[in-house]
Design a protein around this motif. Structure first.
Motif, PDB file in Angstrom:
ATOM      1  N   LYS A  18     -15.059  20.365   1.772  1.00 26.73           N
ATOM      2  CA  LYS A  18     -14.252  21.200   2.650  1.00 26.73           C
ATOM      3  C   LYS A  18     -12.898  20.533   2.889  1.00 26.73           C
ATOM      4  O   LYS A  18     -12.823  19.358   3.249  1.00 26.73           O
ATOM      5  N   CYS A  19     -11.840  21.270   2.713  1.00 24.74           N
ATOM      6  CA  CYS A  19     -10.494  20.721   2.870  1.00 24.74           C
ATOM      7  C   CYS A  19     -10.055  20.873   4.322  1.00 24.74           C
ATOM      8  O   CYS A  19      -9.279  21.757   4.666  1.00 24.74           O
ATOM      9  N   ASN A  20     -10.552  19.977   5.175  1.00 29.38           N
ATOM     10  CA  ASN A  20     -10.145  19.985   6.585  1.00 29.38           C
ATOM     11  C   ASN A  20      -8.873  19.139   6.732  1.00 29.38           C
ATOM     12  O   ASN A  20      -8.339  18.617   5.760  1.00 29.38           O
ATOM     13  N   ASP A  21      -8.397  19.000   7.960  1.00 30.76           N
ATOM     14  CA  ASP A  21      -7.154  18.245   8.179  1.00 30.76           C
ATOM     15  C   ASP A  21      -7.275  16.789   7.754  1.00 30.76           C
ATOM     16  O   ASP A  21      -6.315  16.198   7.253  1.00 30.76           O
ATOM     17  N   GLN A  22      -8.452  16.185   7.948  1.00 34.52           N
ATOM     18  CA  GLN A  22      -8.649  14.798   7.543  1.00 34.52           C
ATOM     19  C   GLN A  22      -8.489  14.642   6.031  1.00 34.52           C
ATOM     20  O   GLN A  22      -7.774  13.754   5.551  1.00 34.52           O
ATOM     21  N   VAL A  23      -9.120  15.521   5.270  1.00 35.29           N
ATOM     22  CA  VAL A  23      -9.034  15.477   3.811  1.00 35.29           C
ATOM     23  C   VAL A  23      -7.596  15.748   3.369  1.00 35.29           C
ATOM     24  O   VAL A  23      -7.057  15.060   2.497  1.00 35.29           O
ATOM     25  N   LYS A  24      -6.975  16.731   3.986  1.00 35.16           N
ATOM     26  CA  LYS A  24      -5.603  17.078   3.620  1.00 35.16           C
ATOM     27  C   LYS A  24      -4.635  15.923   3.917  1.00 35.16           C
ATOM     28  O   LYS A  24      -3.711  15.659   3.146  1.00 35.16           O
ATOM     29  N   ALA A  25      -4.845  15.215   5.033  1.00 39.81           N
ATOM     30  CA  ALA A  25      -3.994  14.063   5.363  1.00 39.81           C
ATOM     31  C   ALA A  25      -4.166  12.957   4.329  1.00 39.81           C
ATOM     32  O   ALA A  25      -3.181  12.334   3.899  1.00 39.81           O
ATOM     33  N   LEU A  26      -5.396  12.704   3.919  1.00 37.73           N
ATOM     34  CA  LEU A  26      -5.646  11.682   2.892  1.00 37.73           C
ATOM     35  C   LEU A  26      -5.001  12.081   1.576  1.00 37.73           C
ATOM     36  O   LEU A  26      -4.358  11.256   0.905  1.00 37.73           O
ATOM     37  N   GLN A  27      -5.164  13.344   1.188  1.00 34.78           N
ATOM     38  CA  GLN A  27      -4.558  13.817  -0.055  1.00 34.78           C
ATOM     39  C   GLN A  27      -3.037  13.753   0.016  1.00 34.78           C
ATOM     40  O   GLN A  27      -2.376  13.424  -0.978  1.00 34.78           O
ATOM     41  N   SER A  28      -2.474  14.047   1.179  1.00 35.94           N
ATOM     42  CA  SER A  28      -1.015  13.971   1.339  1.00 35.94           C
ATOM     43  C   SER A  28      -0.522  12.552   1.117  1.00 35.94           C
ATOM     44  O   SER A  28       0.497  12.335   0.445  1.00 35.94           O
ATOM     45  N   SER A  29      -1.230  11.585   1.668  1.00 36.55           N
ATOM     46  CA  SER A  29      -0.844  10.185   1.470  1.00 36.55           C
ATOM     47  C   SER A  29      -1.001   9.769   0.010  1.00 36.55           C
ATOM     48  O   SER A  29      -0.149   9.059  -0.540  1.00 36.55           O
ATOM     49  N   LEU A  30      -2.068  10.217  -0.629  1.00 35.90           N
ATOM     50  CA  LEU A  30      -2.294   9.857  -2.030  1.00 35.90           C
ATOM     51  C   LEU A  30      -1.226  10.449  -2.948  1.00 35.90           C
ATOM     52  O   LEU A  30      -0.852   9.840  -3.950  1.00 35.90           O
ATOM     53  N   ARG A  31      -0.737  11.625  -2.614  1.00 37.82           N
ATOM     54  CA  ARG A  31       0.256  12.295  -3.466  1.00 37.82           C
ATOM     55  C   ARG A  31       1.699  11.927  -3.134  1.00 37.82           C
ATOM     56  O   ARG A  31       2.604  12.265  -3.878  1.00 37.82           O
ATOM     57  N   ASN A  32       1.898  11.240  -2.029  1.00 33.53           N
ATOM     58  CA  ASN A  32       3.238  10.857  -1.597  1.00 33.53           C
ATOM     59  C   ASN A  32       3.728   9.684  -2.433  1.00 33.53           C
ATOM     60  O   ASN A  32       3.115   8.607  -2.432  1.00 33.53           O
ATOM     61  N   ARG A  33       4.832   9.857  -3.123  1.00 32.62           N
ATOM     62  CA  ARG A  33       5.347   8.779  -3.984  1.00 32.62           C
ATOM     63  C   ARG A  33       5.785   7.552  -3.198  1.00 32.62           C
ATOM     64  O   ARG A  33       5.952   6.476  -3.768  1.00 32.62           O
ATOM     65  N   ASP A  34       5.973   7.702  -1.878  1.00 32.14           N
ATOM     66  CA  ASP A  34       6.403   6.575  -1.049  1.00 32.14           C
ATOM     67  C   ASP A  34       5.239   5.809  -0.415  1.00 32.14           C
ATOM     68  O   ASP A  34       5.463   4.837   0.303  1.00 32.14           O
ATOM     69  N   THR A  35       4.000   6.231  -0.682  1.00 31.59           N
ATOM     70  CA  THR A  35       2.841   5.533  -0.131  1.00 31.59           C
ATOM     71  C   THR A  35       2.700   4.169  -0.807  1.00 31.59           C
ATOM     72  O   THR A  35       2.720   4.078  -2.033  1.00 31.59           O
ATOM     73  N   GLY A  36       2.570   3.137   0.018  1.00 29.42           N
ATOM     74  CA  GLY A  36       2.411   1.781  -0.508  1.00 29.42           C
ATOM     75  C   GLY A  36       1.030   1.565  -1.108  1.00 29.42           C
ATOM     76  O   GLY A  36       0.092   2.332  -0.866  1.00 29.42           O
ATOM     77  N   ARG A  37       0.897   0.502  -1.881  1.00 28.42           N
ATOM     78  CA  ARG A  37      -0.355   0.190  -2.576  1.00 28.42           C
ATOM     79  C   ARG A  37      -1.538   0.079  -1.616  1.00 28.42           C
ATOM     80  O   ARG A  37      -2.593   0.649  -1.852  1.00 28.42           O
ATOM     81  N   GLY A  38      -1.378  -0.663  -0.521  1.00 26.99           N
ATOM     82  CA  GLY A  38      -2.468  -0.853   0.431  1.00 26.99           C
ATOM     83  C   GLY A  38      -2.926   0.451   1.060  1.00 26.99           C
ATOM     84  O   GLY A  38      -4.126   0.713   1.178  1.00 26.99           O
ATOM     85  N   ASP A  39      -1.967   1.284   1.456  1.00 23.50           N
ATOM     86  CA  ASP A  39      -2.315   2.585   2.042  1.00 23.50           C
ATOM     87  C   ASP A  39      -2.949   3.505   1.009  1.00 23.50           C
ATOM     88  O   ASP A  39      -3.864   4.264   1.315  1.00 23.50           O
ATOM     89  N   PHE A  40      -2.460   3.432  -0.230  1.00 20.06           N
ATOM     90  CA  PHE A  40      -3.027   4.258  -1.299  1.00 20.06           C
ATOM     91  C   PHE A  40      -4.498   3.901  -1.516  1.00 20.06           C
ATOM     92  O   PHE A  40      -5.367   4.772  -1.590  1.00 20.06           O
ATOM     93  N   ILE A  41      -4.785   2.608  -1.610  1.00 18.23           N
ATOM     94  CA  ILE A  41      -6.167   2.155  -1.817  1.00 18.23           C
ATOM     95  C   ILE A  41      -7.041   2.573  -0.648  1.00 18.23           C
ATOM     96  O   ILE A  41      -8.159   3.061  -0.833  1.00 18.23           O
ATOM     97  N   PHE A  42      -6.548   2.411   0.579  1.00 25.00           N
ATOM     98  CA  PHE A  42      -7.314   2.800   1.759  1.00 25.00           C
ATOM     99  C   PHE A  42      -7.650   4.288   1.713  1.00 25.00           C
ATOM    100  O   PHE A  42      -8.799   4.685   1.935  1.00 25.00           O
TER     101      PHE A  42
END
Length: 169
Positions: A18-42
């Protein structure tokens, strides 16, 4: 638009996270080109954990009674004990930690499937599976989906030893 909407009608045995806000926030961070390595892994680890936990909800449970430290009886459940994971080498290995965090001491097998010599269809290069995989519920770990050919080939190979109803992808 959700993944399920993009796919059209899905078979009854296909479950979409289910694509709830939590999942969408994680996907947003994963797709953001400015997300750092540590945040991406998390974020990747957290999303893998959510997918594994959702898969565990699909396993059969048996009722179980336990006694609390206060002496009170609690009517609970336990999930089946015969579980293993199979990761598609390289991409699926990223999900192994999430599965191990949810299922301590779980056995994990490996599959390497890829196209070789210009072949249009993928083939199995390597397989190391638990000997009793035919008696287990199997989590197939593969976080990437392009054409789906690798996943289809993996399912075909596993179905030679594992009943379809015991296969979770």
């Amino acid at each position: 638009m959700s993944v399920a909407a993009d796919c059209g009608a899905l078979p009854a045995n296909v479950h979409v996270l289910k694509c709830n806000d939590q999942v969408k926030a994680l996907q947003s961070s994963l797709r953001n080109r400015d997300t750092g390595r540590g945040d991406f892994i998390f974020c990747a680890d957290r999303l893998s954990r959510l997918a594994v936990e959702e898969g565990l909800n699909l396993l059969p449970f048996t009722e179980r009674s336990v006694f609390c430290p206060t002496g009170a009886k609690y009517e609970g459940v336990q999930f089946c004990k015969k579980i293993c994971g199979v990761s598609l080498m390289r991409s699926g290995e990223a999900m192994e930690l999430a599965l191990r965090e949810c299922c301590r001491s779980i056995r994990i097998g490996k599959l390497l499937i890829k196209r070789t010599n210009g072949s249009p269809k993928p083939s199995m290069i390597y397989a190391k599976l638990p000997l009793d995989i035919d008696q287990r519920w199997v989590f197939l770990m593969h976080p990437l989906l392009d054409t789906g050919e690798t996943l289809v080939k993996s399912v075909e190979l596993l179905q030679e030893r594992v009943p379809e109803k015991r296969l979770l992808c």
